[in-house]
Motif scaffolding. Structure first.
Motif, PDB file in Angstrom:
ATOM      1  N   ASP A   1       0.669  11.733   4.446  1.00 10.00           N
ATOM      2  CA  ASP A   1       1.510  10.537   3.783  1.00 10.00           C
ATOM      3  C   ASP A   1       1.952   9.728   4.797  1.00 10.00           C
ATOM      4  N   VAL A   2       2.214   8.490   4.210  1.00 12.31           N
ATOM      5  CA  VAL A   2       2.769   7.301   4.932  1.00 12.31           C
ATOM      6  C   VAL A   2       3.758   6.561   4.219  1.00 12.31           C
ATOM      7  N   ASN A   3       4.825   6.191   5.094  1.00 14.37           N
ATOM      8  CA  ASN A   3       5.946   5.446   4.310  1.00 14.37           C
ATOM      9  C   ASN A   3       6.626   4.410   5.259  1.00 14.37           C
ATOM     10  N   TYR A   4       7.170   3.175   4.611  1.00 15.10           N
ATOM     11  CA  TYR A   4       7.629   2.307   5.360  1.00 15.10           C
ATOM     12  C   TYR A   4       9.347   2.691   5.666  1.00 15.10           C
ATOM     13  N   LEU A   5       9.495   1.959   7.009  1.00 15.90           N
ATOM     14  CA  LEU A   5      11.010   1.983   7.193  1.00 15.90           C
ATOM     15  C   LEU A   5      11.583   3.470   7.016  1.00 15.90           C
ATOM     16  N   PRO A   6      11.110   4.473   7.469  1.00 18.68           N
ATOM     17  CA  PRO A   6      11.766   5.699   7.363  1.00 18.68           C
ATOM     18  C   PRO A   6      13.044   5.780   8.309  1.00 18.68           C
ATOM     19  N   SER A   7      14.002   6.811   8.126  1.00 17.73           N
ATOM     20  CA  SER A   7      15.353   6.968   8.478  1.00 17.73           C
ATOM     21  C   SER A   7      14.925   7.286  10.101  1.00 17.73           C
ATOM     22  N   PHE A   8      13.881   7.867  10.617  1.00 16.08           N
ATOM     23  CA  PHE A   8      13.576   8.481  11.918  1.00 16.08           C
ATOM     24  C   PHE A   8      14.907   9.302  12.416  1.00 16.08           C
ATOM     25  N   LYS A   9      15.670   9.921  11.441  1.00 14.76           N
ATOM     26  CA  LYS A   9      16.510  10.690  11.890  1.00 14.76           C
ATOM     27  C   LYS A   9      16.627  11.753  12.934  1.00 14.76           C
ATOM     28  N   GLU A  10      15.224  12.311  12.689  1.00 13.09           N
ATOM     29  CA  GLU A  10      15.045  13.461  13.707  1.00 13.09           C
ATOM     30  C   GLU A  10      14.846  13.188  15.247  1.00 13.09           C
ATOM     31  N   VAL A  11      14.817  11.943  15.327  1.00 14.97           N
ATOM     32  CA  VAL A  11      14.713  11.412  16.610  1.00 14.97           C
ATOM     33  C   VAL A  11      16.075  10.985  17.364  1.00 14.97           C
TER      34      VAL A  11
ATOM     35  N   PRO B   1       0.674  -1.259  -0.038  1.00 13.96           N
ATOM     36  CA  PRO B   1      -0.055   0.074   0.021  1.00 13.96           C
ATOM     37  C   PRO B   1       0.752   1.267   0.091  1.00 13.96           C
ATOM     38  N   VAL B   2       1.850   1.179   0.454  1.00 13.61           N
ATOM     39  CA  VAL B   2       2.778   2.473   0.612  1.00 13.61           C
ATOM     40  C   VAL B   2       3.455   2.751  -0.684  1.00 13.61           C
ATOM     41  N   LEU B   3       3.369   1.856  -1.640  1.00 12.32           N
ATOM     42  CA  LEU B   3       3.803   2.340  -3.001  1.00 12.32           C
ATOM     43  C   LEU B   3       2.911   2.902  -3.744  1.00 12.32           C
ATOM     44  N   ASP B   4       1.482   2.908  -3.391  1.00  9.18           N
ATOM     45  CA  ASP B   4       0.258   3.491  -3.970  1.00  9.18           C
ATOM     46  C   ASP B   4      -0.203   4.659  -3.395  1.00  9.18           C
ATOM     47  N   ARG B   5      -0.250   5.907  -3.748  1.00  7.30           N
ATOM     48  CA  ARG B   5      -0.955   6.874  -3.012  1.00  7.30           C
ATOM     49  C   ARG B   5      -2.198   6.753  -3.077  1.00  7.30           C
ATOM     50  N   LEU B   6      -3.019   6.130  -4.008  1.00  5.59           N
ATOM     51  CA  LEU B   6      -4.151   5.856  -4.088  1.00  5.59           C
ATOM     52  C   LEU B   6      -4.803   5.092  -2.916  1.00  5.59           C
ATOM     53  N   LYS B   7      -4.125   3.960  -2.975  1.00  2.00           N
ATOM     54  CA  LYS B   7      -4.482   3.014  -1.995  1.00  2.00           C
ATOM     55  C   LYS B   7      -4.384   3.323  -0.534  1.00  2.00           C
ATOM     56  N   ILE B   8      -3.327   4.139  -0.403  1.00  2.80           N
ATOM     57  CA  ILE B   8      -3.152   4.769   1.167  1.00  2.80           C
ATOM     58  C   ILE B   8      -4.182   5.855   1.521  1.00  2.80           C
TER      59      ILE B   8
ATOM     60  N   GLN C   1      -7.344   5.607   0.487  1.00  2.76           N
ATOM     61  CA  GLN C   1      -8.453   4.771   0.555  1.00  2.76           C
ATOM     62  C   GLN C   1      -8.476   4.104   1.757  1.00  2.76           C
ATOM     63  N   ILE C   2      -7.232   3.804   2.177  1.00  2.00           N
ATOM     64  CA  ILE C   2      -7.117   3.273   3.744  1.00  2.00           C
ATOM     65  C   ILE C   2      -7.570   4.083   4.722  1.00  2.00           C
ATOM     66  N   LEU C   3      -6.720   5.324   4.374  1.00  2.00           N
ATOM     67  CA  LEU C   3      -6.976   6.502   5.390  1.00  2.00           C
ATOM     68  C   LEU C   3      -8.397   6.984   5.695  1.00  2.00           C
ATOM     69  N   LEU C   4      -9.406   6.529   4.703  1.00  3.60           N
ATOM     70  CA  LEU C   4     -10.557   7.045   4.622  1.00  3.60           C
ATOM     71  C   LEU C   4     -11.422   6.823   6.057  1.00  3.60           C
ATOM     72  N   GLY C   5     -10.726   5.296   6.435  1.00  2.00           N
ATOM     73  CA  GLY C   5     -11.412   4.524   7.599  1.00  2.00           C
ATOM     74  C   GLY C   5     -10.913   4.883   8.941  1.00  2.00           C
ATOM     75  N   ILE C   6      -9.943   5.899   8.682  1.00  2.09           N
ATOM     76  CA  ILE C   6      -9.379   6.462  10.387  1.00  2.09           C
ATOM     77  C   ILE C   6     -10.502   7.254  11.090  1.00  2.09           C
ATOM     78  N   GLU C   7     -11.400   7.861  10.326  1.00  2.00           N
ATOM     79  CA  GLU C   7     -12.490   8.709  10.915  1.00  2.00           C
ATOM     80  C   GLU C   7     -13.100   8.056  12.013  1.00  2.00           C
ATOM     81  N   GLU C   8     -13.056   6.484  11.876  1.00  2.00           N
ATOM     82  CA  GLU C   8     -13.698   5.618  13.092  1.00  2.00           C
ATOM     83  C   GLU C   8     -13.158   6.129  14.304  1.00  2.00           C
ATOM     84  N   LEU C   9     -12.179   6.682  14.586  1.00  2.00           N
ATOM     85  CA  LEU C   9     -11.385   7.048  15.780  1.00  2.00           C
ATOM     86  C   LEU C   9     -12.072   8.201  16.502  1.00  2.00           C
ATOM     87  N   ASN C  10     -12.833   9.196  15.404  1.00  2.00           N
ATOM     88  CA  ASN C  10     -13.090  10.563  15.990  1.00  2.00           C
ATOM     89  C   ASN C  10     -14.442  10.597  16.933  1.00  2.00           C
TER      90      ASN C  10
END
Length: 492
Positions: free
Chosen positions: A458-468, A262-269, A271-280
């Motif tokens: 945006d969502v990405n896999y295995l980021p560098s987390f260099k700011e931490v 899914p992180v390869l495809d901005r459309l898929k991401i 569409q997945i994120l549409l479901g996050i509103e269940e947290l609200n």
């Protein structure tokens, strides 16, 4: 040698492929890159040479060693016993196993590796009498050899993590201490995998596989339909790795390939994120996806109506649907007028995404297992500033590469205080982890001016987390991998 691990490696200069290289080329030398992995693992590393040697060669070796923080050991080397004694005396302060690699004089295999164990103030002669010898065909086998010796020394009571990613990314992680070849406090050993050696041989030593598979993508072919569908071609080495994983069950991926698709495809991401509103919950700020629209052509006759139906106004940001792994995945545009879509150079298919006013502030979140960290970064300015800037250029689309240079706000133009709801975003992180099946990933959040909506852009896999800070992030990184390995062992 029980309990002792490799603490020092000495490589004879004749094994280095440096020829007549100049110092400015040393960084790209693959042999030196291999030795840097040892140094980043807190293994003492030295280049040795026998005397006499020409001044020119000796100076070149010294320059090479200094540039990479290696030690340079001149050895009288009238015999291997003398060389070993000189190495042991030079590193008498080390407690552990030392490896000495030289060209094999007896024919194939090509490299002779003598190893012995020393301790501070120990008798050198006694240590050398207990030395052992093994052979290698190529220097790329050195990390695998170290891995085997370390596992043997500590009775295999470790989890070995084989990892693969592009060299620049690997070095970024390694120099922060994230990939030690000696055991971490929670019992991990990291082994750099290489396609220069048979994958099956390396994975015999591995329990867990950590990969940045997007670094190994050759091409992605997207389906032209509205549904996300794609064909991914990986390098031959990555395909071999895939086949091995599918054919056995003794090692597993930290995050499987199907979880990162899914992180390869901005459309898929999106569409997945549409479901996050269940947290609200009513009466509080909400987390959501930006409004979006997929287009296969910028000449669509009903584009204006489709933008309206998708609740998109201008300016909007346009991104390729392919999110990573190809050269132009980060070629984007901000569009201010509908007529300017027609000749837009952003690769198709594309995703038109809501431009959220967010006071030039981006929150980068990093999920490492059960730990969530964040950093605050300067971001693209609000729409009114972008519009004023674009008017000076005839309101043409603003083109940019999101990996290289983002449009930023003028100094002191914005920077209002934003109320970040960490509890809400932590829930979003947990939700994303479950929905996508990811252990180590990142996502970007902007807070919409006025509404306070937390918008995940945006969502990405295995980021560098260099700011931490490394002293916080790296142990959390290790714990995420170890916990995944432990949970997998329990299930099995």
């Amino acid at each position: 040698m029980a309990g002792e691990v490799v603490r020092g490696v000495v490589v004879d200069h004749a094994l280095l492929e440096y020829g007549i290289e100049q110092p400015q080329n040393f960084k790209s030398n693959p042999t030196l890159s291999l030795l840097r992995k040892l140094r980043f693992s807190d293994i003492y590393t030295a280049i040795s040479y026998g005397l006499p040697l020409s001044d020119e060669q000796a100076n070149l070796l010294q320059t090479m060693a200094e540039l990479h923080s290696f030690k340079c050991l001149p050895l009288t080397a009238s015999s291997s016993d003398i060389a070993l004694r000189e190495i042991a005396q030079a590193w008498a302060h080390i407690s552990g196993i030392i490896l000495y690699l030289v060209p094999n004089q007896d024919g194939s295999p090509k490299i002779s590796c003598t190893y012995f164990s020393i301790a501070p103030d120990a008798e050198v002669t006694s240590a050398l009498h207990k030395s052992n010898r093994i052979y290698m065909d190529k220097l790329e086998e050195l990390p695998l050899t170290i891995c085997r010796l370390n596992k043997k020394a500590i009775s295999n009571d470790v989890v070995t993590v084989g990892y693969i990613m592009k060299p620049s990314r690997e070095e970024d992680f390694a120099k922060r201490g994230a990939f030690p070849m000696c055991p971490t406090p929670n019992g991990l050993i990291f082994l750099p995998l290489t396609f220069e050696l048979p994958i099956a041989t390396q994975l015999e030593e591995v329990d867990v596989i950590l990969h940045k598979a997007t670094d190994e993508i050759v091409s992605i072919e997207l389906n032209s339909s509205s549904e996300p569908s794609y064909k991914i071609d990986y390098t031959n080495g990555m395909q071999e790795l895939q086949r091995y994983i599918e054919s056995q069950n003794h090692c597993f991926e930290v995050d499987p390939l199907n979880s990162i698709y899914p992180v390869l495809d901005r459309l898929k991401i999106q569409q997945i994120l549409l479901g996050i509103e269940e947290l609200n919950a009513a009466g509080s700020c909400k987390v959501r996806a930006p409004h979006f629209l997929k287009v296969n052509s910028f000449d669509e006759p009903d584009l204006v109506q489709r933008l309206h139906d998708a609740e998109l106004s201008l300016p909007s940001i346009v991104k390729p649907q392919v999110a990573c792994g190809v050269a132009d995945a980060h070629s984007m545009a901000i569009v201010f007028r509908v007529e300017d879509f027609k000749h837009l150079s952003v690769p198709l298919p594309a995703v038109i995404q809501e431009y959220v006013d967010h006071s030039s502030t981006l929150f980068k979140f990093y999920v490492l297992g059960e730990r969530v960290f964040h950093a605050v970064k300067k971001s693209i300015p609000n729409a009114d500033i972008l519009i004023k800037s674009s008017e000076k250029n005839g309101s043409k689309p603003l083109l940019f590469d999101s990996l290289k240079s983002l449009p930023t706000a003028p100094a002191n133009s914005e920077g209002r205080d934003l109320s970040l709801d960490l509890g809400l975003v932590n829930k979003a992180a947990e939700w994303l982890s479950k929905m996508m099946g990811l252990t180590i990933f990142g996502f970007d959040v902007v807070i919409q001016d006025g509404s306070g909506d937390h918008v995940i852009v945006d969502v990405n896999y295995l980021p560098s987390f260099k700011e931490v800070p490394d002293d916080v992030a790296v142990p959390a990184f290790w714990d995420a991998i170890k916990n995944k390995a432990d949970s997998k062992a329990v299930k099995q």
